[in-house]
Design a protein around this motif. Structure first.
Motif, short mmCIF file in Angstrom:
data_model
loop_
_atom_site.label_atom_id
_atom_site.label_comp_id
_atom_site.label_asym_id
_atom_site.label_seq_id
_atom_site.Cartn_x
_atom_site.Cartn_y
_atom_site.Cartn_z
N LEU A 88 0.85 -1.18 0.00
CA LEU A 88 0.00 0.00 0.00
C LEU A 88 0.89 1.24 0.00
N CYS A 89 0.66 2.12 -0.94
CA CYS A 89 1.44 3.35 -0.97
C CYS A 89 1.31 4.07 0.37
N GLY A 90 2.45 4.48 0.90
CA GLY A 90 2.49 5.17 2.18
C GLY A 90 2.74 4.25 3.37
N ALA A 91 2.62 2.92 3.15
CA ALA A 91 2.90 1.97 4.23
C ALA A 91 4.42 1.76 4.33
N ASP A 92 4.85 1.35 5.49
CA ASP A 92 6.27 1.07 5.73
C ASP A 92 6.77 0.02 4.74
N ASP A 93 7.98 0.21 4.22
CA ASP A 93 8.52 -0.77 3.28
C ASP A 93 9.45 -1.79 3.95
N GLY A 94 9.71 -1.62 5.24
CA GLY A 94 10.49 -2.60 5.98
C GLY A 94 12.00 -2.50 5.81
N LYS A 95 12.49 -1.45 5.17
CA LYS A 95 13.93 -1.30 4.99
C LYS A 95 14.58 -0.82 6.28
N ILE A 96 15.72 -1.44 6.60
CA ILE A 96 16.46 -1.07 7.80
C ILE A 96 17.91 -0.80 7.44
N ALA A 97 18.55 0.00 8.27
CA ALA A 97 19.99 0.24 8.16
C ALA A 97 20.69 -0.69 9.15
N ILE A 98 21.80 -1.26 8.71
CA ILE A 98 22.62 -2.10 9.59
C ILE A 98 24.01 -1.48 9.62
N PHE A 99 24.51 -1.26 10.83
CA PHE A 99 25.83 -0.67 11.02
C PHE A 99 26.70 -1.57 11.88
N LYS A 100 27.97 -1.62 11.55
CA LYS A 100 28.97 -2.34 12.34
C LYS A 100 29.74 -1.30 13.14
N ILE A 101 29.66 -1.42 14.49
CA ILE A 101 30.33 -0.46 15.37
C ILE A 101 31.12 -1.23 16.44
N ARG A 102 31.92 -0.50 17.18
CA ARG A 102 32.64 -1.10 18.31
C ARG A 102 31.66 -1.41 19.44
N GLN A 103 31.96 -2.50 20.16
CA GLN A 103 31.10 -2.93 21.25
C GLN A 103 30.95 -1.83 22.30
N GLU A 104 32.01 -1.08 22.54
CA GLU A 104 31.91 -0.06 23.59
C GLU A 104 31.00 1.11 23.22
N SER A 105 30.55 1.17 21.97
CA SER A 105 29.65 2.25 21.53
C SER A 105 28.18 1.85 21.56
N VAL A 106 27.88 0.63 21.97
CA VAL A 106 26.51 0.12 21.90
C VAL A 106 25.54 0.93 22.75
N ILE A 107 25.92 1.27 23.94
CA ILE A 107 24.99 2.00 24.84
C ILE A 107 24.65 3.36 24.24
#
Length: 112
Positions: free
Chosen positions: A79-98
């Motif tokens: 449906l036009c205007g509905a969420d398309d389900g695309k996500i961003a995935i990023f690789k970061i250092r563990q200490e930056s998670v919080i």
């Protein structure tokens, strides 16, 4: 003669031991995700959204080592205007998670 061979073996083992490196400063990486907020039939470019989110992470002093677009693997109504389900995935250092979680990111589940 045997002493020569033993000496040679000891020298070889000592030489090989010097080739190994031990790092006490190992970096552990974590994958985080966030919805791109893109909608079906919209003119919003997912790549632009990915770059914007990456920029926001870097502004918060979170180093991004990899970035990609994926889907949330959920069913979405066509449906036009509905969420398309695309996500961003990023690789970061563990200490930056919080810090990333405080910005609305979630840990990536292994099967996503």
């Amino acid at each position: 003669m045997i002493k020569k061979h033993i000496c040679f073996v000891v020298m070889a083992l000592l030489g090989l031991g010097g080739c190994q490196t031990y790092s006490t400063n190992q970096t552990h990486f974590i994958m985080i995700t966030k919805s791109l907020g893109t909608k079906q039939c919209s003119g919003v470019n997912a790549d632009d959204q990915l770059h914007q989110l990456k920029h926001e992470l870097e502004q918060a002093n979170i180093k991004v080592f990899a970035a990609e677009i994926s889907t949330d693997q959920m069913s979405h109504i066509a449906l036009c205007g509905a969420d398309d389900g695309k996500i961003a995935i990023f690789k970061i250092r563990q200490e930056s998670v919080i810090s990333a979680e405080n910005m609305g990111y979630k840990l990536k589940i292994a099967d996503e």
